[in-house]
Design an enzyme around this catalytic site. Structure first.
Site, PDB file in Angstrom:
ATOM      1  N   GLY A 268      -5.232 -17.249  -4.404  1.00 49.04           N
ATOM      2  CA  GLY A 268      -3.844 -17.107  -3.953  1.00 49.04           C
ATOM      3  C   GLY A 268      -3.253 -18.427  -3.476  1.00 49.04           C
TER       4      GLY A 268
ATOM      5  N   CYS B 230      -2.376  -2.816  -0.239  1.00 48.58           N
ATOM      6  CA  CYS B 230      -1.712  -1.556   0.105  1.00 48.58           C
ATOM      7  C   CYS B 230      -1.720  -0.598  -1.081  1.00 48.58           C
ATOM      8  CB  CYS B 230      -0.289  -1.812   0.569  1.00 48.58           C
ATOM      9  SG  CYS B 230      -0.233  -2.661   2.149  1.00 48.58           S
TER      10      CYS B 230
ATOM     11  N   SER C 256      -4.590  -0.216  -7.431  1.00 49.15           N
ATOM     12  CA  SER C 256      -5.172   1.106  -7.697  1.00 49.15           C
ATOM     13  C   SER C 256      -4.102   2.092  -8.162  1.00 49.15           C
ATOM     14  CB  SER C 256      -5.987   1.614  -6.517  1.00 49.15           C
ATOM     15  OG  SER C 256      -5.218   1.639  -5.376  1.00 49.15           O
TER      16      SER C 256
ATOM     17  N   ASP D  91       0.492  -7.274 -10.862  1.00 49.09           N
ATOM     18  CA  ASP D  91       0.949  -8.156  -9.779  1.00 49.09           C
ATOM     19  C   ASP D  91       2.351  -8.736  -9.916  1.00 49.09           C
ATOM     20  OD1 ASP D  91       0.382  -9.190  -7.254  1.00 49.09           O
ATOM     21  OD2 ASP D  91      -0.363 -11.085  -8.047  1.00 49.09           O
TER      22      ASP D  91
END
Ligand code: SPV
Ligand code: MN
Length: 624
Positions: free
Chosen positions: A223, A274, A278, A291
């Site tokens: 990241g 969060c 998934s 993403d």
């Protein structure tokens, strides 16, 4: 440049782009690597990157074919390089613009450049630097943006090969123009075995909007280091918001309701950790991305979206056979996979919440690990980091959507916005219209997680899960969202979800897979399959619809009392939330009128509600 051989130089020259040559020259002179290698799209070149990552010890091979592990730097539980470093990420802007960005760190551009260029002087000494070319978005697509990456980390290069489309050949089609982003990264001085960044105190990630580039040094965590991920997200947000399209922190998925032949495409923005990946990997559905997406108004009247990536850098915590069966299966079968910051015992990776027995010791993100081990501050070290990750390609997954590389993207039928909210909003609500959908996204709150450095569990504002990346004034960004929808003939239906509601004892009210039900319900609403109950905050589902979906999709019962508890409207709590939202947005100039109107209307409606029902929690059956 003596450090580059003639074959590699020839690869650079073949691009016929003097901007590329200039950048490479400038940063080779500054960073002073001992060798420069140019990587094209050829299989041999790409294999070389993975091979070097293993040779250098940045990755270690594991038992299953294709699996490797990478570790990022760790000193203590609070001083490490295993999450995004918001504190040392600065957006470089002219001094008079700094006040427009109250949510992120900004630095006067010239000052920031001077500082980071000094830190970068000689940062690649003794290292081999690779020059990489990628395409953010499908090839030959109106959506896509090219990117140049220079890095001395083969883990970074290897991760980018899994996550992004090769772009060397695409660069040739630029015909010499400078229309590309560029990213310079160095892990800096390395220590130990495995080699990790030594000088975290000199970790810097500086975003130079003016030049469309990011300079990142003394870090390895993806990241922070991978130019094409969160660093390019920021440049994309800047570009899109100064043009007429959107760059968003969205997944893209195909939703396939049982017994129907249609596919509906959904995007969704959730803060890190969060449930975003998934959701995109729910059983029975297909994934395009997890993403980052680019969206444009398309000539069929829909918004179209593409995934700028082709792989997943996902959180591994709590991925187990029961709760995330699709991801678990992908991670426990042979395929090219990089695990990061997990525990390794006898060549097998273990992580928190994997549903298996944890070994008593092994090699972990903290070095040698055994049960009960503490850091120098006396804090117990878990066997894997809570922000441990996996990196895999989407293409080879059984649930990859056939449109992954479609240059036209997919039409967006629905958008989900979610946060980690233990006590205020119900599991799913549907917006009343596009502007109200923008409002729902703009008012998401979420408790902080281990995906960024700093304290966990603190309630924060997370408009569109994008606040960390908000490199344009928030008011302008919200306004652009409003405008974007008004150009569409068929705007997506917008939903706000909350997977994290808890009862008074702190127990989650929903199972992890319940999110499938909210998604299927939302998809049904796009096609008018279900009726809904109108409330001051939006539409909520009817009990019998959910009951039958729980049975059909999860083979589970769903009690009416659970429904009533989960979908009660809490006017007092939501009014408090509106106060927080108002407080926040008051700091912002140019927040569009529709936002304030919606906020005030909602406040009025909720106040009436409270007077009418005189209850802190109003169960849905009263509202019908
Ligand atoms: C996120 O944190 O939102 C991620 C992973 O997707 S990172 O690359 O760290 O941003
Ligand atoms: Mn993300």
């Amino acid at each position: 440049m003596e450090v580059i051989n003639s074959k590699d130089l020839e690869k650079l020259n073949a691009l016929n782009n003097h901007h590329v040559l200039k950048i490479v020259n400038e940063f080779v002179n500054l960073c002073k690597p001992s060798k420069v290698t140019v990587i094209t799209d050829s299989i041999d070149d790409i294999r070389y990157v993975r091979k070097r990552a293993v040779e250098l010890g940045e990755e270690i091979e594991l038992n299953l074919k294709g699996h490797t592990v990478h570790f990022d730097a760790f000193f203590t539980m609070s001083n490490h390089d295993q999450a995004r470093d918001k504190g040392n990420t600065q957006v470089l802007v002219p001094e008079d613009e700094q006040a427009s960005y109250p949510w992120i760190n900004t630095m006067e551009r010239e000052k920031g450049l001077k500082e980071i260029l000094e830190i970068m002087d000689g940062c690649m000494k003794g290292h081999e630097c690779i020059i990489r070319f990628f395409c953010l978005g499908p090839k030959n697509s109106k959506f896509s943006i090219l990117a140049l990456q220079m890095t001395d980390s083969f883990y970074v290069g290897h991760s980018e090969d899994i996550l992004y489309r090769a772009g060397y050949e695409e660069f040739k089609n630029l015909n010499g123009s400078d229309e590309f982003f560029y990213f310079i990264h160095s892990s800096g001085e390395l220590t130990g075995d495995p080699p990790v960044t030594k000088n975290l105190d000199k970790r810097r990630i500086y975003i130079d909007l003016k030049e469309g580039r990011v300079l990142s040094v003394n870090n390895q965590y993806a990241g922070n280091s991978l130019g094409l991920k969160k660093l390019a997200l920021r440049l994309g947000i800047y570009k899109a918001n100064n043009e007429d399209w959107l760059t968003e922190h969205y997944f893209i998925m195909g939703v396939h309701p049982k017994g129907k032949t249609r596919t509906s495409f959904f995007c969704g923005a959730f803060p890190s950790a969060c449930g975003k990946t998934s959701t995109a990997m729910l059983p029975g559905q297909t994934i395009i991305g997890d993403d980052i997406a680019y969206l444009r108004v398309w000539d069929d009247g829909y918004a179209h979206a593409v995934n700028i990536e082709k792989g997943i850098f996902g959180i591994i915590k709590d991925v187990n056979a029961k709760d995330d069966p699709v991801i678990f299966d992908a991670l426990t079968t042979p395929r090219e996979t990089i695990f990061s910051n997990v525990l390794i015992k006898d060549g097998t990776p273990y992580w928190i919440g994997d549903g298996r027995e944890t070994p008593n010791d092994g090699d972990s993100f903290s070095g040698y690990w055994n049960k009960g081990i503490k850091d120098i501050n006396g804090i117990e070290i878990p066997h894997a980091h809570p922000n441990a990750r996996y990196t895999i390609g989407i293409e080879e997954l059984n649930n990859a959507d056939p449109n992954l590389h479609n240059p036209d993207g997919v039409p967006v039928h629905g958008i989900l916005y979610g946060g980690r909210d233990s006590d205020t909003m119900p599991p799913v609500i549907e917006s009343l219209n596009w502007d109200h959908g923008v409002f729902l996204g703009a008012t998401i709150e979420s408790e902080t997680t281990s995906a960024t450095l700093g304290a966990e569990g603190v309630r924060t504002h997370q408009p569109m899960a994008n606040l960390d990346f908000m490199v344009v004034p928030l008011g302008k960004y919200i306004e652009n969202h409003g405008k974007f929808g008004s150009k569409l003939d068929s705007y997506p239906k917008v939903f706000a979800t909350n997977y994290f509601l808890k009862n008074e004892e702190g127990k989650y009210l929903n199972g992890i897979l319940d999110k499938l039900i909210w998604v299927i319900w939302a998809e049904g609403r796009v096609h008018n399959d279900f009726r809904a109950i109108e409330t001051p905050i939006g539409f909520i589902p009817e009990y019998l619809d959910l009951k039958s979906l729980f049975k059909q999709y999860l083979d589970k019962g769903y009690k009416e009392e659970d429904y009533n508890q989960q979908f009660s409207i809490k006017p007092r709590k939501i009014l408090e939330k509106l106060d927080r939202i108002e407080e926040m947005y008051k700091k912002e100039k140019n927040v569009p009128e529709f936002f304030w109107k919606l906020l005030n209307n909602q406040r009025q409606d909720l106040t009436h509600f409270l007077n009418e029902y005189a209850m802190d929690e109003i169960p849905p059956h009263i509202l019908k």
